[in-house]
Scaffold this motif. Structure first.
Motif, PDB file in Angstrom:
ATOM      1  N   ASP A   1       0.817  -1.222   0.000  1.00 50.65           N
ATOM      2  CA  ASP A   1       0.000   0.000   0.000  1.00 50.65           C
ATOM      3  C   ASP A   1       0.849   1.270   0.000  1.00 50.65           C
ATOM      4  OD1 ASP A   1      -2.748  -1.231   2.084  1.00 50.65           O
ATOM      5  OD2 ASP A   1      -2.339  -1.419  -0.055  1.00 50.65           O
ATOM      6  N   SER A   2       1.967   1.264   0.693  1.00 45.25           N
ATOM      7  CA  SER A   2       2.759   2.486   0.837  1.00 45.25           C
ATOM      8  C   SER A   2       3.436   2.920  -0.463  1.00 45.25           C
ATOM      9  CB  SER A   2       3.821   2.310   1.922  1.00 45.25           C
ATOM     10  OG  SER A   2       4.809   1.384   1.514  1.00 45.25           O
ATOM     11  N   VAL A   3       3.501   2.038  -1.464  1.00 48.02           N
ATOM     12  CA  VAL A   3       4.176   2.401  -2.713  1.00 48.02           C
ATOM     13  C   VAL A   3       3.217   2.493  -3.894  1.00 48.02           C
ATOM     14  CG1 VAL A   3       6.275   1.272  -1.863  1.00 48.02           C
ATOM     15  CG2 VAL A   3       4.793   0.062  -3.490  1.00 48.02           C
ATOM     16  N   LYS A   4       1.950   2.179  -3.676  1.00 47.96           N
ATOM     17  CA  LYS A   4       0.981   2.247  -4.764  1.00 47.96           C
ATOM     18  C   LYS A   4       0.922   3.658  -5.333  1.00 47.96           C
ATOM     19  CE  LYS A   4      -2.080  -1.522  -3.357  1.00 47.96           C
ATOM     20  NZ  LYS A   4      -3.412  -1.895  -2.817  1.00 47.96           N
ATOM     21  N   GLY A   5       0.922   3.732  -6.665  1.00 46.57           N
ATOM     22  CA  GLY A   5       0.883   5.023  -7.336  1.00 46.57           C
ATOM     23  C   GLY A   5       2.247   5.656  -7.507  1.00 46.57           C
ATOM     24  N   ARG A   6       3.264   5.099  -6.848  1.00 44.92           N
ATOM     25  CA  ARG A   6       4.633   5.647  -6.977  1.00 44.92           C
ATOM     26  C   ARG A   6       5.598   4.663  -7.633  1.00 44.92           C
ATOM     27  NH1 ARG A   6       7.537   6.703  -2.560  1.00 44.92           N
ATOM     28  NH2 ARG A   6       6.547   5.121  -1.228  1.00 44.92           N
ATOM     29  N   PHE A   7       5.411   3.384  -7.380  1.00 49.48           N
ATOM     30  CA  PHE A   7       6.301   2.349  -7.926  1.00 49.48           C
ATOM     31  C   PHE A   7       5.571   1.589  -9.036  1.00 49.48           C
ATOM     32  CE2 PHE A   7       9.135   1.509  -3.929  1.00 49.48           C
ATOM     33  CZ  PHE A   7       9.388   2.868  -3.835  1.00 49.48           C
ATOM     34  N   THR A   8       6.345   1.173 -10.035  1.00 51.65           N
ATOM     35  CA  THR A   8       5.805   0.365 -11.121  1.00 51.65           C
ATOM     36  C   THR A   8       6.756  -0.790 -11.398  1.00 51.65           C
ATOM     37  OG1 THR A   8       4.761   2.304 -12.139  1.00 51.65           O
ATOM     38  CG2 THR A   8       5.010   0.330 -13.505  1.00 51.65           C
ATOM     39  N   ILE A   9       6.213  -1.993 -11.371  1.00 45.61           N
ATOM     40  CA  ILE A   9       7.011  -3.174 -11.676  1.00 45.61           C
ATOM     41  C   ILE A   9       6.726  -3.609 -13.103  1.00 45.61           C
ATOM     42  CG2 ILE A   9       5.304  -4.849 -10.835  1.00 45.61           C
ATOM     43  CD1 ILE A   9       7.669  -6.473  -9.664  1.00 45.61           C
ATOM     44  N   SER A  10       7.763  -4.101 -13.775  1.00 47.06           N
ATOM     45  CA  SER A  10       7.590  -4.592 -15.141  1.00 47.06           C
ATOM     46  C   SER A  10       8.653  -5.652 -15.401  1.00 47.06           C
ATOM     47  CB  SER A  10       7.691  -3.459 -16.159  1.00 47.06           C
ATOM     48  OG  SER A  10       8.981  -2.858 -16.112  1.00 47.06           O
ATOM     49  N   ARG A  11       8.467  -6.381 -16.482  1.00 45.83           N
ATOM     50  CA  ARG A  11       9.452  -7.407 -16.804  1.00 45.83           C
ATOM     51  C   ARG A  11       9.643  -7.488 -18.309  1.00 45.83           C
ATOM     52  NH1 ARG A  11       7.649 -12.609 -14.079  1.00 45.83           N
ATOM     53  NH2 ARG A  11       9.387 -13.516 -15.237  1.00 45.83           N
ATOM     54  N   ASP A  12      10.840  -7.867 -18.696  1.00 44.87           N
ATOM     55  CA  ASP A  12      11.174  -8.096 -20.090  1.00 44.87           C
ATOM     56  C   ASP A  12      11.800  -9.478 -20.139  1.00 44.87           C
ATOM     57  OD1 ASP A  12      12.197  -8.218 -22.653  1.00 44.87           O
ATOM     58  OD2 ASP A  12      12.864  -6.146 -22.674  1.00 44.87           O
ATOM     59  N   ASN A  13      10.994 -10.474 -20.434  1.00 46.67           N
ATOM     60  CA  ASN A  13      11.504 -11.850 -20.412  1.00 46.67           C
ATOM     61  C   ASN A  13      12.565 -12.082 -21.485  1.00 46.67           C
ATOM     62  OD1 ASN A  13       9.916 -12.523 -18.232  1.00 46.67           O
ATOM     63  ND2 ASN A  13       8.318 -13.507 -19.457  1.00 46.67           N
ATOM     64  N   ALA A  14      12.495 -11.327 -22.562  1.00 45.73           N
ATOM     65  CA  ALA A  14      13.510 -11.469 -23.606  1.00 45.73           C
ATOM     66  C   ALA A  14      14.888 -11.047 -23.090  1.00 45.73           C
ATOM     67  CB  ALA A  14      13.128 -10.637 -24.827  1.00 45.73           C
ATOM     68  N   LYS A  15      14.890 -10.084 -22.164  1.00 47.60           N
ATOM     69  CA  LYS A  15      16.151  -9.624 -21.575  1.00 47.60           C
ATOM     70  C   LYS A  15      16.421 -10.306 -20.242  1.00 47.60           C
ATOM     71  CE  LYS A  15      16.141  -5.075 -23.744  1.00 47.60           C
ATOM     72  NZ  LYS A  15      16.187  -3.596 -23.519  1.00 47.60           N
ATOM     73  N   ASN A  16      15.499 -11.197 -19.839  1.00 48.05           N
ATOM     74  CA  ASN A  16      15.667 -11.914 -18.567  1.00 48.05           C
ATOM     75  C   ASN A  16      15.828 -10.957 -17.391  1.00 48.05           C
ATOM     76  OD1 ASN A  16      15.427 -14.670 -18.129  1.00 48.05           O
ATOM     77  ND2 ASN A  16      17.592 -14.947 -17.666  1.00 48.05           N
ATOM     78  N   THR A  17      15.040  -9.895 -17.415  1.00 45.89           N
ATOM     79  CA  THR A  17      15.200  -8.816 -16.437  1.00 45.89           C
ATOM     80  C   THR A  17      13.841  -8.313 -15.969  1.00 45.89           C
ATOM     81  OG1 THR A  17      17.288  -8.125 -17.471  1.00 45.89           O
ATOM     82  CG2 THR A  17      16.207  -6.532 -16.034  1.00 45.89           C
ATOM     83  N   VAL A  18      13.787  -7.970 -14.695  1.00 45.69           N
ATOM     84  CA  VAL A  18      12.601  -7.351 -14.113  1.00 45.69           C
ATOM     85  C   VAL A  18      13.019  -5.987 -13.576  1.00 45.69           C
ATOM     86  CG1 VAL A  18      10.879  -7.512 -12.272  1.00 45.69           C
ATOM     87  CG2 VAL A  18      11.539  -9.553 -13.555  1.00 45.69           C
ATOM     88  N   TYR A  19      12.115  -5.027 -13.683  1.00 44.78           N
ATOM     89  CA  TYR A  19      12.407  -3.648 -13.305  1.00 44.78           C
ATOM     90  C   TYR A  19      11.458  -3.176 -12.206  1.00 44.78           C
ATOM     91  CZ  TYR A  19      14.621  -3.969 -17.880  1.00 44.78           C
ATOM     92  OH  TYR A  19      15.379  -4.366 -18.954  1.00 44.78           O
ATOM     93  N   LEU A  20      11.940  -2.235 -11.428  1.00 50.71           N
ATOM     94  CA  LEU A  20      11.094  -1.542 -10.466  1.00 50.71           C
ATOM     95  C   LEU A  20      11.360  -0.050 -10.619  1.00 50.71           C
ATOM     96  CD1 LEU A  20       9.031  -1.955  -8.167  1.00 50.71           C
ATOM     97  CD2 LEU A  20      10.948  -1.707  -6.571  1.00 50.71           C
ATOM     98  N   GLN A  21      10.422   0.628 -11.241  1.00 51.73           N
ATOM     99  CA  GLN A  21      10.513   2.076 -11.394  1.00 51.73           C
ATOM    100  C   GLN A  21       9.962   2.722 -10.137  1.00 51.73           C
ATOM    101  OE1 GLN A  21      11.808   4.059 -13.937  1.00 51.73           O
ATOM    102  NE2 GLN A  21      11.401   5.751 -12.515  1.00 51.73           N
ATOM    103  N   MET A  22      10.756   3.542  -9.495  1.00 48.32           N
ATOM    104  CA  MET A  22      10.364   4.167  -8.236  1.00 48.32           C
ATOM    105  C   MET A  22      10.363   5.678  -8.414  1.00 48.32           C
ATOM    106  SD  MET A  22      12.476   1.766  -5.545  1.00 48.32           S
ATOM    107  CE  MET A  22      14.053   2.487  -5.981  1.00 48.32           C
ATOM    108  N   ASN A  23       9.193   6.265  -8.283  1.00 55.42           N
ATOM    109  CA  ASN A  23       9.035   7.706  -8.428  1.00 55.42           C
ATOM    110  C   ASN A  23       8.599   8.324  -7.106  1.00 55.42           C
ATOM    111  OD1 ASN A  23       9.584   7.489 -11.231  1.00 55.42           O
ATOM    112  ND2 ASN A  23       7.414   7.128 -11.669  1.00 55.42           N
TER     113      ASN A  23
END
Length: 123
Positions: free
Chosen positions: A62-84
């Motif tokens: 709950d404390s990060v909703k609206g500020r953090f975004t998780i995504s993944r690129d399986n082709a790059k074998n990588t997961v991201y966490l965008q933190m604003n």
């Protein structure tokens, strides 16, 4: 050897942004749910966000909703966490973790863990 490596941490001012990356080696992330966790000094580790194996399920603390975004690129074998809009209370060591699962959860029962990357939010 199965390995997860986090990167992208650092020092940022309140209100700033960072993007964390979690790169896997030794295995393909395609069938794995990935979680991001953090642990601040003197506090228990807590789940921040997670994403299912094909992005089917996504969860945020709950404390990060609206500020953090998780995504993944399986082709790059990588997961991201965008933190604003980072806040001082986001300061912690951030870890990514993997579990062979279609769905994800914010509990800590993941099989594989990275070594962590430090995020410090301070003016």
């Amino acid at each position: 050897q199965l390995q997860l490596v986090e990167s992208g941490g650092g020092l940022v001012q309140p209100g700033g942004s960072l993007e964390l990356s979690c790169a896997a080696s030794g295995f393909a992330l395609d069938d794995y749910a990935i979680g991001w966790f953090r642990q601040a000094p003197g506090k228990r580790r807590e789940g921040v966000s997670c994403i299912g194996s094909n992005s089917n399920s996504i969860m945020y603390q709950d404390s990060v909703k609206g500020r953090f975004t998780i995504s993944r690129d399986n082709a790059k074998n990588t997961v991201y966490l965008q933190m604003n809009n980072l806040k001082p209370e986001d300061t912690a060591v951030y870890y990514c973790a993997a579990i062979l699962s279609y769905y994800c959860s914010l509990s800590s029962n993941y099989a594989y863990w990275g070594q962590g990357t430090q995020v410090t939010v301070s003016s």
